[in-house]
Design a protein around this motif. Structure first.
Motif, mmCIF file in Angstrom:
data_model
loop_
_atom_site.group_PDB
_atom_site.id
_atom_site.type_symbol
_atom_site.label_atom_id
_atom_site.label_comp_id
_atom_site.label_asym_id
_atom_site.label_seq_id
_atom_site.Cartn_x
_atom_site.Cartn_y
_atom_site.Cartn_z
ATOM 1 N N ARG A 159 -12.575 3.682 -4.065
ATOM 2 C CA ARG A 159 -13.106 2.633 -4.928
ATOM 3 C C ARG A 159 -14.600 2.550 -4.682
ATOM 4 N NH1 ARG A 159 -8.516 -2.169 -4.162
ATOM 5 N NH2 ARG A 159 -6.740 -0.949 -4.954
ATOM 6 N N LEU A 160 -15.315 3.463 -5.315
ATOM 7 C CA LEU A 160 -16.737 3.596 -5.071
ATOM 8 C C LEU A 160 -17.528 2.655 -5.964
ATOM 9 C CD1 LEU A 160 -16.999 7.491 -4.974
ATOM 10 C CD2 LEU A 160 -16.825 5.946 -3.033
ATOM 11 N N PRO A 161 -18.461 1.886 -5.410
ATOM 12 C CA PRO A 161 -19.362 1.105 -6.264
ATOM 13 C C PRO A 161 -20.316 2.048 -6.997
ATOM 14 C CG PRO A 161 -20.022 0.934 -3.958
ATOM 15 C CD PRO A 161 -18.705 1.661 -3.976
ATOM 16 N N GLY A 162 -20.508 1.798 -8.268
ATOM 17 C CA GLY A 162 -21.370 2.685 -9.048
ATOM 18 C C GLY A 162 -20.792 4.066 -9.223
ATOM 19 N N LYS A 163 -19.489 4.150 -9.413
ATOM 20 C CA LYS A 163 -18.806 5.441 -9.516
ATOM 21 C C LYS A 163 -19.345 6.316 -10.652
ATOM 22 C CE LYS A 163 -14.153 7.429 -9.769
ATOM 23 N NZ LYS A 163 -12.703 7.127 -9.827
ATOM 24 N N PRO A 164 -19.634 5.763 -11.849
ATOM 25 C CA PRO A 164 -20.195 6.619 -12.916
ATOM 26 C C PRO A 164 -21.515 7.281 -12.519
ATOM 27 C CG PRO A 164 -19.378 4.558 -13.827
ATOM 28 C CD PRO A 164 -19.347 4.413 -12.335
ATOM 29 N N VAL A 165 -22.354 6.541 -11.793
ATOM 30 C CA VAL A 165 -23.631 7.120 -11.343
ATOM 31 C C VAL A 165 -23.378 8.245 -10.348
ATOM 32 C CG1 VAL A 165 -25.821 6.627 -10.188
ATOM 33 C CG2 VAL A 165 -24.805 4.931 -11.726
ATOM 34 N N PHE A 166 -22.421 8.033 -9.467
ATOM 35 C CA PHE A 166 -22.066 9.061 -8.479
ATOM 36 C C PHE A 166 -21.549 10.318 -9.175
ATOM 37 C CE2 PHE A 166 -19.120 10.948 -5.341
ATOM 38 C CZ PHE A 166 -20.035 11.174 -4.320
ATOM 39 N N GLU A 167 -20.703 10.141 -10.184
ATOM 40 C CA GLU A 167 -20.182 11.282 -10.929
ATOM 41 C C GLU A 167 -21.309 12.027 -11.638
ATOM 42 O OE1 GLU A 167 -17.365 9.406 -13.457
ATOM 43 O OE2 GLU A 167 -15.701 9.592 -12.034
ATOM 44 N N LEU A 168 -22.281 11.282 -12.167
ATOM 45 C CA LEU A 168 -23.420 11.914 -12.831
ATOM 46 C C LEU A 168 -24.241 12.742 -11.852
ATOM 47 C CD1 LEU A 168 -25.022 12.221 -15.460
ATOM 48 C CD2 LEU A 168 -26.329 10.185 -14.812
ATOM 49 N N LEU A 169 -24.393 12.239 -10.625
ATOM 50 C CA LEU A 169 -25.124 12.996 -9.616
ATOM 51 C C LEU A 169 -24.383 14.283 -9.252
ATOM 52 C CD1 LEU A 169 -26.278 10.124 -7.229
ATOM 53 C CD2 LEU A 169 -27.688 11.428 -8.831
ATOM 54 N N VAL A 170 -23.058 14.230 -9.241
ATOM 55 C CA VAL A 170 -22.265 15.408 -8.902
ATOM 56 C C VAL A 170 -22.447 16.500 -9.941
ATOM 57 C CG1 VAL A 170 -19.920 16.291 -8.601
ATOM 58 C CG2 VAL A 170 -20.586 14.135 -7.534
ATOM 59 N N VAL A 171 -22.442 16.112 -11.229
ATOM 60 C CA VAL A 171 -22.544 17.117 -12.303
ATOM 61 C C VAL A 171 -23.987 17.438 -12.643
ATOM 62 C CG1 VAL A 171 -20.352 16.365 -13.280
ATOM 63 C CG2 VAL A 171 -22.472 15.399 -14.168
ATOM 64 N N GLY A 172 -24.933 16.808 -11.940
ATOM 65 C CA GLY A 172 -26.344 17.019 -12.244
ATOM 66 C C GLY A 172 -26.779 18.469 -12.283
ATOM 67 N N PRO A 173 -26.397 19.309 -11.282
ATOM 68 C CA PRO A 173 -26.827 20.715 -11.315
ATOM 69 C C PRO A 173 -26.353 21.493 -12.534
ATOM 70 C CG PRO A 173 -26.079 20.115 -9.119
ATOM 71 C CD PRO A 173 -25.748 18.951 -10.008
ATOM 72 N N VAL A 174 -25.310 21.020 -13.206
ATOM 73 C CA VAL A 174 -24.861 21.694 -14.424
ATOM 74 C C VAL A 174 -25.727 21.285 -15.614
ATOM 75 C CG1 VAL A 174 -22.918 22.000 -16.014
ATOM 76 C CG2 VAL A 174 -22.510 21.851 -13.562
ATOM 77 N N ILE A 175 -26.182 20.024 -15.608
ATOM 78 C CA ILE A 175 -26.944 19.490 -16.739
ATOM 79 C C ILE A 175 -28.403 19.930 -16.684
ATOM 80 C CG2 ILE A 175 -27.661 17.358 -17.884
ATOM 81 C CD1 ILE A 175 -25.173 16.019 -16.695
#
Length: 276
Positions: free
Chosen positions: A97-113
């Motif tokens: 249950r991560l606070p700011g989970k969407p932001v964390f997911e965006l950081l994970v996929v960042g190298p693809v974008i």
């Protein structure tokens, strides 16, 4: 009946398009292989004969071998680091249950974008200040970040297919969370972890852009060495190196495929069977 015929025709057209694109992309690789065995002093297709001279030149050249072993070492370490960290990230995304989970997911996929050239420039500026350019740690860190999205996506798919009730049943029978994960969850998602590790290995071993920016004269990856050779000397040795690189990639995929199948066929992966 007409509707079924239209669906069949559409499916055949889609399959034909997919196969056509795949063949189009594979043709250059297929042409490189015979050119690496040609006796000519320049790249020529079809080759006028057969020789192993260019493979001998590759395996006897200290610069080529140093670059190859350096890339292999970086790829193995990247595979280990990215897989371990990616597995923890995947578990956190699925069960945490991560606070700011969407932001964390965006950081994970960042190298693809973000384009690789932008990542390469930013990595060089940061690593140069930290004295990490040309170091094993710098390469592993950069390649692990680049491979992380593919590792996370692969392990996430395995976790979503896994029945979490099995792990909860193990916990209710007295197993600790670590034991439940080790003996129940891990065997079920193991094929996904193997695939993720292979993705990380291949991405690191074949990565040219970031490696070009963070290399130095003493520590060069194989892709950078290939680019340098293209600038100064386009010889069939390049075709031999490209063939070896392609062969190693295919070998890694085959090993991963059979490792996943053998694990799925094992009793531990199938789970306990009921006795009479």
């Amino acid at each position: 009946m007409r509707r079924r015929s239209e669906l069949t025709a559409g499916r055949l057209a889609a399959n034909a398009l997919a196969y056509g694109v795949a063949i189009f992309l594979l043709v250059p690789t297929a042409l490189i292989v015979p050119m690496s065995f040609g006796p000519d002093r320049y790249l020529k297709f079809p080759p006028s004969g057969f020789t192993l001279e260019w493979y001998a030149a590759y395996f006897s050249d200290r610069d080529w071998l140093d670059a190859t072993f350096f890339s292999l070492r970086i790829a193995v370490l990247t595979s280990i680091v990215a897989t371990v960290v990616g597995a923890l990230v995947s578990l956190a995304l699925v069960r945490g249950r991560l606070p700011g989970k969407p932001v964390f997911e965006l950081l994970v996929v960042g190298p693809v974008i973000v384009p690789n050239i932008a990542i390469a420039i930013a990595t060089y500026l940061v690593f140069d200040g930290l004295k990490l350019t040309g170091t094993t740690l710098g390469f592993v860190a950069a390649h692990s970040a680049l491979a992380m999205p593919f590792v996370v996506f692969t392990i996430l798919a395995s976790l979503h297919r896994f029945d979490a009730d099995l792990e909860r049943a193990a916990l209710s029978c007295g197993a600790s969370p670590l034991q439940a994960f080790t003996w129940v969850t891990l065997p079920q998602i193991f094929p996904g972890i193997v695939s993720a590790a292979l993705f990380a290995f291949i991405i690191s071993f074949d990565e040219p852009v970031i490696s070009f920016f963070i290399s130095d004269l003493d520590h060069r990856s194989l892709p950078r060495k290939m680019f340098e050779d293209i600038d100064y000397n386009i010889s069939p040795t390049l075709a031999a190196v490209a063939t070896v690189l392609t062969g190693l990639t295919i070998l890694a995929l085959v090993v991963g495929h059979f490792a996943g199948r053998s694990r799925q066929a094992s009793p531990a992966a199938r789970g306990p069977t009921s006795g009479n």
